[in-house]
Design a protein around this motif. Structure first.
Motif, PDB file in Angstrom:
ATOM      1  N   GLN A 100     -19.196  -1.965   1.503  1.00 33.54           N
ATOM      2  CA  GLN A 100     -19.060  -2.787   2.711  1.00 33.54           C
ATOM      3  C   GLN A 100     -20.089  -3.916   2.722  1.00 33.54           C
ATOM      4  O   GLN A 100     -19.786  -5.032   3.130  1.00 33.54           O
ATOM      5  CB  GLN A 100     -19.201  -1.920   3.963  1.00 33.54           C
ATOM      6  CG  GLN A 100     -18.017  -1.023   4.229  1.00 33.54           C
ATOM      7  CD  GLN A 100     -16.720  -1.786   4.407  1.00 33.54           C
ATOM      8  OE1 GLN A 100     -15.750  -1.481   3.734  1.00 33.54           O
ATOM      9  NE2 GLN A 100     -16.681  -2.750   5.288  1.00 33.54           N
ATOM     10  N   ALA A 101     -21.315  -3.610   2.291  1.00 35.50           N
ATOM     11  CA  ALA A 101     -22.348  -4.650   2.221  1.00 35.50           C
ATOM     12  C   ALA A 101     -21.934  -5.755   1.254  1.00 35.50           C
ATOM     13  O   ALA A 101     -22.096  -6.947   1.562  1.00 35.50           O
ATOM     14  CB  ALA A 101     -23.686  -4.046   1.797  1.00 35.50           C
ATOM     15  N   GLU A 102     -21.400  -5.373   0.104  1.00 35.18           N
ATOM     16  CA  GLU A 102     -20.922  -6.373  -0.864  1.00 35.18           C
ATOM     17  C   GLU A 102     -19.834  -7.254  -0.253  1.00 35.18           C
ATOM     18  O   GLU A 102     -19.856  -8.476  -0.408  1.00 35.18           O
ATOM     19  CB  GLU A 102     -20.346  -5.688  -2.108  1.00 35.18           C
ATOM     20  CG  GLU A 102     -21.360  -5.150  -3.062  1.00 35.18           C
ATOM     21  CD  GLU A 102     -20.695  -4.475  -4.246  1.00 35.18           C
ATOM     22  OE1 GLU A 102     -21.061  -4.799  -5.380  1.00 35.18           O
ATOM     23  OE2 GLU A 102     -19.811  -3.612  -4.039  1.00 35.18           O
ATOM     24  N   SER A 103     -18.891  -6.629   0.430  1.00 42.39           N
ATOM     25  CA  SER A 103     -17.799  -7.365   1.053  1.00 42.39           C
ATOM     26  C   SER A 103     -18.321  -8.337   2.113  1.00 42.39           C
ATOM     27  O   SER A 103     -17.921  -9.500   2.166  1.00 42.39           O
ATOM     28  CB  SER A 103     -16.805  -6.383   1.668  1.00 42.39           C
ATOM     29  OG  SER A 103     -15.796  -7.058   2.366  1.00 42.39           O
ATOM     30  N   ASP A 104     -19.232  -7.863   2.961  1.00 44.16           N
ATOM     31  CA  ASP A 104     -19.817  -8.733   3.984  1.00 44.16           C
ATOM     32  C   ASP A 104     -20.589  -9.884   3.343  1.00 44.16           C
ATOM     33  O   ASP A 104     -20.540 -11.014   3.821  1.00 44.16           O
ATOM     34  CB  ASP A 104     -20.754  -7.941   4.907  1.00 44.16           C
ATOM     35  CG  ASP A 104     -20.012  -6.992   5.836  1.00 44.16           C
ATOM     36  OD1 ASP A 104     -18.785  -7.131   6.004  1.00 44.16           O
ATOM     37  OD2 ASP A 104     -20.684  -6.089   6.387  1.00 44.16           O
ATOM     38  N   PHE A 105     -21.308  -9.589   2.255  1.00 42.47           N
ATOM     39  CA  PHE A 105     -22.097 -10.633   1.608  1.00 42.47           C
ATOM     40  C   PHE A 105     -21.202 -11.682   0.957  1.00 42.47           C
ATOM     41  O   PHE A 105     -21.527 -12.874   0.971  1.00 42.47           O
ATOM     42  CB  PHE A 105     -23.071 -10.057   0.581  1.00 42.47           C
ATOM     43  CG  PHE A 105     -24.058 -11.084   0.114  1.00 42.47           C
ATOM     44  CD1 PHE A 105     -25.126 -11.445   0.922  1.00 42.47           C
ATOM     45  CD2 PHE A 105     -23.912 -11.701  -1.110  1.00 42.47           C
ATOM     46  CE1 PHE A 105     -26.036 -12.416   0.520  1.00 42.47           C
ATOM     47  CE2 PHE A 105     -24.813 -12.673  -1.528  1.00 42.47           C
ATOM     48  CZ  PHE A 105     -25.871 -13.027  -0.714  1.00 42.47           C
ATOM     49  N   ILE A 106     -20.083 -11.269   0.407  1.00 38.61           N
ATOM     50  CA  ILE A 106     -19.130 -12.234  -0.168  1.00 38.61           C
ATOM     51  C   ILE A 106     -18.673 -13.206   0.913  1.00 38.61           C
ATOM     52  O   ILE A 106     -18.640 -14.422   0.695  1.00 38.61           O
ATOM     53  CB  ILE A 106     -17.931 -11.507  -0.819  1.00 38.61           C
ATOM     54  CG1 ILE A 106     -18.382 -10.832  -2.117  1.00 38.61           C
ATOM     55  CG2 ILE A 106     -16.771 -12.474  -1.072  1.00 38.61           C
ATOM     56  CD1 ILE A 106     -17.373  -9.843  -2.683  1.00 38.61           C
TER      57      ILE A 106
END
Length: 164
Positions: free
Chosen positions: A10-16
């Protein structure tokens, strides 16, 4: 999949999305960019705290400060981030903690305070995040602004290198 991996994904997705919004800063309001950055930090913190302690943290938006403090005790983090010594990393973390607290406090609460997600009221005046410049985070060509860039770089490295 475990909790650590779920939070990290989820963090990766938000950061993208944060990065995409940042690239399109003339089209995407500042509050939206900041909202996705705050969500990235929250979920990234939860992933790392789960990794550190073996269980997911209690439900709360307030975990970025706890992670930042705890990261001082994890050599793989400061070494992977390129710090030569533990002392150098601790000095940077301690310097950035006040701003980390401000980023963490962007999570919406019932306190009628500036946040990038919901309007708030102060002395009968209602404010929209769309019209607010978040000077407590970004500053105006001062130390706060460079501090945000430093935190942003640390977060990017933690997402990119996945030092779990």
């Amino acid at each position: 999949m475990d909790w650590k991996d779920a939070f990290f994904r989820q963090a990766e997705s938000d950061f993208i999305l944060y990065h995409e919004f940042k690239e399109r800063k003339n089209e995407i309001p500042l509050c939206q960019r900041l909202h996705y950055f705050q969500m990235t930090t929250e979920k990234l913190a939860k992933a790392y705290l789960t990794s550190f302690y073996g269980k997911p943290p209690k439900t709360s938006h307030k975990k970025f400060v706890a992670f930042f403090r705890a990261s001082k005790n994890h050599p793989r983090i400061w070494k992977t981030l390129g710090f030569k010594t533990h002392k150098d990393y601790v000095r940077i973390v301690d310097t950035l903690l006040p701003l980390v607290e401000k980023i963490e406090s962007l999570a919406p609460t019932n306190n009628n305070q500036p946040n990038p997600e919901y309007p708030w009221e102060v002395n009968t005046t209602v404010y929209s995040p769309l019209d607010y410049t978040f000077p407590e985070i970004y500053g105006i060509k001062n130390k706060t602004q460079s501090g945000f860039r430093r935190i942003e770089k640390i977060v990017e490295e933690l997402v990119r290198k996945k030092i779990l």
